[in-house]
Write a protein that holds these residues in place. Structure first.
Motif, PDB file in Angstrom:
ATOM      1  N   GLU A   1      -3.285  30.751 -52.368  1.00 30.55           N
ATOM      2  CA  GLU A   1      -3.958  29.710 -51.599  1.00 30.55           C
ATOM      3  C   GLU A   1      -3.040  29.038 -50.574  1.00 30.55           C
ATOM      4  OE1 GLU A   1      -2.547  27.838 -55.452  1.00 30.55           O
ATOM      5  OE2 GLU A   1      -3.739  29.618 -54.977  1.00 30.55           O
ATOM      6  N   GLN A   2      -1.754  29.323 -50.611  1.00 26.33           N
ATOM      7  CA  GLN A   2      -0.804  28.769 -49.645  1.00 26.33           C
ATOM      8  C   GLN A   2      -0.658  29.640 -48.399  1.00 26.33           C
ATOM      9  OE1 GLN A   2       2.160  28.269 -53.094  1.00 26.33           O
ATOM     10  NE2 GLN A   2       2.956  27.000 -51.431  1.00 26.33           N
ATOM     11  N   VAL A   3      -1.275  30.827 -48.382  1.00 21.12           N
ATOM     12  CA  VAL A   3      -1.129  31.761 -47.252  1.00 21.12           C
ATOM     13  C   VAL A   3      -2.463  31.880 -46.526  1.00 21.12           C
ATOM     14  CG1 VAL A   3      -0.564  34.134 -46.582  1.00 21.12           C
ATOM     15  CG2 VAL A   3       0.666  33.038 -48.472  1.00 21.12           C
ATOM     16  N   ARG A   4      -2.399  31.691 -45.208  1.00 16.74           N
ATOM     17  CA  ARG A   4      -3.586  31.864 -44.363  1.00 16.74           C
ATOM     18  C   ARG A   4      -3.299  32.957 -43.346  1.00 16.74           C
ATOM     19  NH1 ARG A   4      -5.854  27.273 -41.276  1.00 16.74           N
ATOM     20  NH2 ARG A   4      -3.911  27.603 -40.182  1.00 16.74           N
ATOM     21  N   TRP A   5      -4.231  33.874 -43.179  1.00 19.38           N
ATOM     22  CA  TRP A   5      -4.121  34.934 -42.174  1.00 19.38           C
ATOM     23  C   TRP A   5      -4.805  34.430 -40.917  1.00 19.38           C
ATOM     24  CZ3 TRP A   5      -0.609  38.112 -43.731  1.00 19.38           C
ATOM     25  CH2 TRP A   5      -0.442  38.354 -45.092  1.00 19.38           C
ATOM     26  N   ILE A   6      -4.056  34.164 -39.861  1.00 18.39           N
ATOM     27  CA  ILE A   6      -4.576  33.453 -38.696  1.00 18.39           C
ATOM     28  C   ILE A   6      -4.623  34.299 -37.426  1.00 18.39           C
ATOM     29  CG2 ILE A   6      -3.897  31.211 -39.609  1.00 18.39           C
ATOM     30  CD1 ILE A   6      -1.434  31.364 -37.708  1.00 18.39           C
ATOM     31  N   GLY A   7      -4.162  35.535 -37.458  1.00 19.29           N
ATOM     32  CA  GLY A   7      -4.154  36.380 -36.268  1.00 19.29           C
ATOM     33  C   GLY A   7      -5.529  36.912 -35.920  1.00 19.29           C
ATOM     34  N   PRO A   8      -5.669  37.500 -34.739  1.00 12.29           N
ATOM     35  CA  PRO A   8      -6.967  38.008 -34.298  1.00 12.29           C
ATOM     36  C   PRO A   8      -7.531  39.119 -35.181  1.00 12.29           C
ATOM     37  CG  PRO A   8      -5.236  38.660 -32.758  1.00 12.29           C
ATOM     38  CD  PRO A   8      -4.629  37.688 -33.724  1.00 12.29           C
ATOM     39  N   ALA A   9      -6.698  39.849 -35.908  1.00 14.57           N
ATOM     40  CA  ALA A   9      -7.185  40.932 -36.776  1.00 14.57           C
ATOM     41  C   ALA A   9      -7.495  40.455 -38.190  1.00 14.57           C
ATOM     42  CB  ALA A   9      -6.170  42.063 -36.822  1.00 14.57           C
ATOM     43  N   GLY A  10      -7.244  39.176 -38.480  1.00 15.36           N
ATOM     44  CA  GLY A  10      -7.522  38.658 -39.823  1.00 15.36           C
ATOM     45  C   GLY A  10      -6.452  39.087 -40.815  1.00 15.36           C
ATOM     46  N   ALA A  11      -6.876  39.430 -42.022  1.00  9.71           N
ATOM     47  CA  ALA A  11      -5.953  39.832 -43.090  1.00  9.71           C
ATOM     48  C   ALA A  11      -5.417  41.239 -42.831  1.00  9.71           C
ATOM     49  CB  ALA A  11      -6.661  39.774 -44.438  1.00  9.71           C
ATOM     50  N   PRO A  12      -4.245  41.534 -43.363  1.00  6.31           N
ATOM     51  CA  PRO A  12      -3.691  42.874 -43.174  1.00  6.31           C
ATOM     52  C   PRO A  12      -4.447  43.935 -43.965  1.00  6.31           C
ATOM     53  CG  PRO A  12      -2.332  41.625 -44.685  1.00  6.31           C
ATOM     54  CD  PRO A  12      -3.380  40.676 -44.162  1.00  6.31           C
ATOM     55  N   ALA A  13      -4.253  45.183 -43.578  1.00  5.05           N
ATOM     56  CA  ALA A  13      -4.725  46.308 -44.378  1.00  5.05           C
ATOM     57  C   ALA A  13      -3.823  46.403 -45.603  1.00  5.05           C
ATOM     58  CB  ALA A  13      -4.661  47.594 -43.564  1.00  5.05           C
ATOM     59  N   THR A  14      -4.324  47.029 -46.658  1.00 10.97           N
ATOM     60  CA  THR A  14      -3.516  47.161 -47.866  1.00 10.97           C
ATOM     61  C   THR A  14      -3.611  48.565 -48.432  1.00 10.97           C
ATOM     62  OG1 THR A  14      -5.301  46.382 -49.305  1.00 10.97           O
ATOM     63  CG2 THR A  14      -3.745  44.711 -48.488  1.00 10.97           C
ATOM     64  N   PHE A  15      -2.588  48.904 -49.205  1.00 16.80           N
ATOM     65  CA  PHE A  15      -2.523  50.173 -49.929  1.00 16.80           C
ATOM     66  C   PHE A  15      -2.174  49.857 -51.369  1.00 16.80           C
ATOM     67  CE2 PHE A  15       0.202  53.506 -51.711  1.00 16.80           C
ATOM     68  CZ  PHE A  15      -0.687  54.569 -51.699  1.00 16.80           C
ATOM     69  N   ARG A  16      -2.987  50.304 -52.319  1.00 11.41           N
ATOM     70  CA  ARG A  16      -2.728  50.073 -53.741  1.00 11.41           C
ATOM     71  C   ARG A  16      -1.493  50.878 -54.137  1.00 11.41           C
ATOM     72  NH1 ARG A  16      -3.714  46.664 -57.782  1.00 11.41           N
ATOM     73  NH2 ARG A  16      -5.780  46.271 -56.966  1.00 11.41           N
ATOM     74  N   SER A  17      -0.379  50.179 -54.405  1.00  8.44           N
ATOM     75  CA  SER A  17       0.884  50.847 -54.713  1.00  8.44           C
ATOM     76  C   SER A  17       1.218  50.836 -56.200  1.00  8.44           C
ATOM     77  CB  SER A  17       2.025  50.194 -53.933  1.00  8.44           C
ATOM     78  OG  SER A  17       2.127  48.820 -54.259  1.00  8.44           O
TER      79      SER A  17
END
Length: 125
Positions: A51-67
């Motif tokens: 809850e302390q991290v906000r994704w504020i760029g034009p693309a929103g949240a990053p893509a992810t890979f289940r590692s």
């Protein structure tokens, strides 16, 4: 008491974040997952409650890979920059190289895990 805000993002600027303190678990890691995720022998991380991290760029949240069975590696789908890891626990770990400024003392690593996986020549004298 003022709460510190840290900002950063990817190489192309599509993914941006703001994270507010406190910083949790600033550390280095040299495990094979971190090496492959970053392309570097050592990754330097800091963690924040989700809850302390906000994704504020034009693309929103990053893509992810289940590692692993508990975490997803985060990256920009446009430029490929590694940004961190989003754990199933309510934790977001961000790579210090993605911060706009990484000079704040609270970001300084206090531990180094898996340093036994570094090549012997790693510490140049």
């Amino acid at each position: 008491m003022d709460v510190e805000t840290y900002s950063g993002g990817c190489l192309c600027g599509a993914i941006r974040f703001e994270a507010t303190g406190p910083v949790l678990n600033p550390h280095c890691c040299s495990c094979k997952w971190c090496q492959r995720h970053t392309g570097a022998l050592t990754a330097t991380w800091v963690e924040f409650a989700r809850e302390q991290v906000r994704w504020i760029g034009p693309a929103g949240a990053p893509a992810t890979f289940r590692s692993s069975d508990y975490s997803r590696r985060a990256f920009c789908p446009t430029c490929g920059s590694s940004l961190g890891a989003i754990d199933d626990e309510p934790t977001v770990a961000l790579l210090l190289g993605s911060f706009d400024s990484n000079q704040h003392q609270a970001l300084a690593p206090t531990a180094h895990s898996f340093n036994d996986q570094l090549p012997r020549w790693w510490c140049v004298q």
